[in-house]
Design an enzyme around this catalytic site. Structure first.
Site, PDB file in Angstrom:
ATOM      1  N   MET A  11       0.863  -1.183   0.000  1.00 16.14           N
ATOM      2  CA  MET A  11       0.000   0.000   0.000  1.00 16.14           C
ATOM      3  C   MET A  11       0.902   1.237   0.000  1.00 16.14           C
ATOM      4  O   MET A  11       2.025   1.213   0.533  1.00 16.14           O
ATOM      5  CB  MET A  11      -0.883   0.034   1.259  1.00 16.14           C
ATOM      6  CG  MET A  11      -2.018  -0.964   1.247  1.00 16.14           C
ATOM      7  SD  MET A  11      -3.047  -0.827   2.737  1.00 16.14           S
ATOM      8  CE  MET A  11      -3.876   0.756   2.484  1.00 16.14           C
ATOM      9  N   ASP A  12       0.442   2.302  -0.625  1.00 16.17           N
ATOM     10  CA  ASP A  12       1.097   3.612  -0.523  1.00 16.17           C
ATOM     11  C   ASP A  12       2.440   3.692  -1.252  1.00 16.17           C
ATOM     12  O   ASP A  12       3.265   4.539  -0.942  1.00 16.17           O
ATOM     13  CB  ASP A  12       1.280   3.967   0.968  1.00 16.17           C
ATOM     14  CG  ASP A  12       1.417   5.466   1.185  1.00 16.17           C
ATOM     15  OD1 ASP A  12       0.964   6.238   0.325  1.00 16.17           O
ATOM     16  OD2 ASP A  12       1.989   5.853   2.217  1.00 16.17           O
ATOM     17  N   CYS A  13       2.684   2.784  -2.203  1.00 18.35           N
ATOM     18  CA  CYS A  13       3.985   2.829  -2.902  1.00 18.35           C
ATOM     19  C   CYS A  13       3.887   3.573  -4.238  1.00 18.35           C
ATOM     20  O   CYS A  13       4.892   3.702  -4.940  1.00 18.35           O
ATOM     21  CB  CYS A  13       4.544   1.422  -3.108  1.00 18.35           C
ATOM     22  SG  CYS A  13       3.662   0.466  -4.343  1.00 18.35           S
ATOM     23  N   GLY A  14       2.694   4.035  -4.602  1.00 11.86           N
ATOM     24  CA  GLY A  14       2.568   4.826  -5.831  1.00 11.86           C
ATOM     25  C   GLY A  14       1.919   4.105  -6.999  1.00 11.86           C
ATOM     26  O   GLY A  14       2.026   4.554  -8.144  1.00 11.86           O
ATOM     27  N   LYS A  15       1.205   3.028  -6.748  1.00 10.37           N
ATOM     28  CA  LYS A  15       0.580   2.259  -7.839  1.00 10.37           C
ATOM     29  C   LYS A  15      -0.463   3.089  -8.583  1.00 10.37           C
ATOM     30  O   LYS A  15      -0.477   3.125  -9.815  1.00 10.37           O
ATOM     31  CB  LYS A  15      -0.070   0.972  -7.296  1.00 10.37           C
ATOM     32  CG  LYS A  15       0.891   0.043  -6.584  1.00 10.37           C
ATOM     33  CD  LYS A  15       0.198  -1.173  -6.025  1.00 10.37           C
ATOM     34  CE  LYS A  15      -0.876  -0.898  -5.000  1.00 10.37           C
ATOM     35  NZ  LYS A  15      -0.405  -0.238  -3.756  1.00 10.37           N
ATOM     36  N   SER A  16      -1.351   3.730  -7.826  1.00  9.05           N
ATOM     37  CA  SER A  16      -2.409   4.506  -8.489  1.00  9.05           C
ATOM     38  C   SER A  16      -1.807   5.699  -9.228  1.00  9.05           C
ATOM     39  O   SER A  16      -2.282   6.074 -10.309  1.00  9.05           O
ATOM     40  CB  SER A  16      -3.434   4.999  -7.463  1.00  9.05           C
ATOM     41  OG  SER A  16      -3.994   3.904  -6.800  1.00  9.05           O
ATOM     42  N   ASP A  86      -7.095  -0.507 -11.742  1.00  8.55           N
ATOM     43  CA  ASP A  86      -6.509  -0.268 -10.416  1.00  8.55           C
ATOM     44  C   ASP A  86      -7.269  -1.076  -9.357  1.00  8.55           C
ATOM     45  O   ASP A  86      -8.376  -1.545  -9.608  1.00  8.55           O
ATOM     46  CB  ASP A  86      -6.564   1.231 -10.090  1.00  8.55           C
ATOM     47  CG  ASP A  86      -5.598   1.606  -8.960  1.00  8.55           C
ATOM     48  OD1 ASP A  86      -4.609   0.876  -8.746  1.00  8.55           O
ATOM     49  OD2 ASP A  86      -5.821   2.650  -8.307  1.00  8.55           O
ATOM     50  N   GLU A  87      -6.661  -1.221  -8.195  1.00  5.74           N
ATOM     51  CA  GLU A  87      -7.223  -2.023  -7.082  1.00  5.74           C
ATOM     52  C   GLU A  87      -7.589  -3.421  -7.585  1.00  5.74           C
ATOM     53  O   GLU A  87      -8.632  -3.997  -7.221  1.00  5.74           O
ATOM     54  CB  GLU A  87      -8.454  -1.321  -6.456  1.00  5.74           C
ATOM     55  CG  GLU A  87      -8.230   0.107  -6.001  1.00  5.74           C
ATOM     56  CD  GLU A  87      -7.234   0.263  -4.847  1.00  5.74           C
ATOM     57  OE1 GLU A  87      -6.838  -0.743  -4.233  1.00  5.74           O
ATOM     58  OE2 GLU A  87      -6.827   1.404  -4.575  1.00  5.74           O
ATOM     59  N   ALA A  88      -6.692  -3.973  -8.410  1.00  3.56           N
ATOM     60  CA  ALA A  88      -6.979  -5.241  -9.080  1.00  3.56           C
ATOM     61  C   ALA A  88      -7.029  -6.419  -8.108  1.00  3.56           C
ATOM     62  O   ALA A  88      -7.562  -7.475  -8.448  1.00  3.56           O
ATOM     63  CB  ALA A  88      -5.932  -5.495 -10.164  1.00  3.56           C
TER      64      ALA A  88
END
Ligand SMILES: Nc1ncnc2c1ncn2[C@@H]1O[C@H](COP(=O)(O)OP(=O)(O)O)[C@@H](O)[C@H]1O
Ligand SMILES: Cc1cn([C@H]2C[C@H](O)[C@@H](COP(=O)(O)O)O2)c(=O)[nH]c1=O
Length: 200
Positions: A11-16, A86-88
């Protein structure tokens, strides 16, 4: 050659953020895509990043056939040549199989973004299917950091500030403790020892 790529990290690593950048860079060059998400923190039908950017997205509700959706969209607009999701981790495994069919049958690139494991270190069913089917896995380059300074590799859940290892797999939420249920990224050691920052 089109491909199914799974971009993953804690979480929070910049995926989105990366999903938004990839969509922006392609659409800025006149390419067209379909953007999907499922249960983004910001609400239904939106793909949002903590950096403040967001875009409209198609909400992948349970049971929706994403291959049929994209096929119909391409019929309307034959210029469509990529799909972002996203959120796959929240997708049904069948929906991941449908994304693979989008690559194989419709010859579009599919870029999926999500976390692999939950707060118990167990794979989400959607992520498991992505790992099984993706042409490529990409671990995000931006490292998240445990409170000890080591690279964070795992996601922890806190309830009223205390780390927990039991509960529903899916609870949409954010990092931080200023909410009843929050998340914190940890290295494996501190996840195993159940030492989130509050427990120091
Ligand atoms: N105030 C800030 N200044 C700089 N970068 C920030 C700030 N807030 C968030 N970020 C960056 O945004 C990242 C989270 O981006 P986001 O795309 O929402 O992550 P993900 O989708 O992986 O959960 C953080 O890891 C950090 O790099
Ligand atoms: C670890 C974990 C996370 N979630 C939820 C919390 C968020 O809504 C998303 C992850 O979003 P991000 O953009 O990667 O920060 O997943 C969950 O439901 N269960 C979990 O165990």
């Amino acid at each position: 050659m089109s491909e199914l790529v799974f971009f993953t990290g804690t979480m929070d690593c910049g995926k989105s953020t990366l999903a938004l950048q990839m969509d922006h860079n392609r659409s800025a060059r006149g390419r067209r895509g379909v953007v999907f998400t499922r249960d983004d923190r910001a609400g239904e039908g939106v793909l949002s990043s903590r950096l403040g950017l967001s875009t409209a997205a198609v909400e992948v509700r349970p049971g929706i056939d994403v291959h049929a959706y994209v096929k119909a969209a391409v019929k309307q607009d034959p210029e469509i040549d990529y799909v972002i999701c996203d959120e796959a981790q929240f997708l049904d495994p069948e929906q991941v199989e449908q994304l693979a069919l989008v690559v194989d049958e419709l010859k579009l690139d599919v870029f999926a973004f999500g976390i692999t494991t939950d707060f118990r270190t167990r794979l989400f069913p959607g992520s498991q299917r992505l790992i099984e089917l993706a042409d490529r896995l990409e671990i995000l380059q931006v490292e998240t950091v445990c409170w000890c300074g080591a690279r964070a590799t795992h996601n922890a859940r806190t309830v009223d500030g205390e780390m927990v290892v039991e509960g529903e797999q899916k609870v949409v939420g954010d990092v931080g403790r200023d909410q009843a249920i929050g998340y914190e990224v940890l290295c494996r050691t501190h996840h195993r020892e159940r030492r989130a920052q509050v427990g120091l």
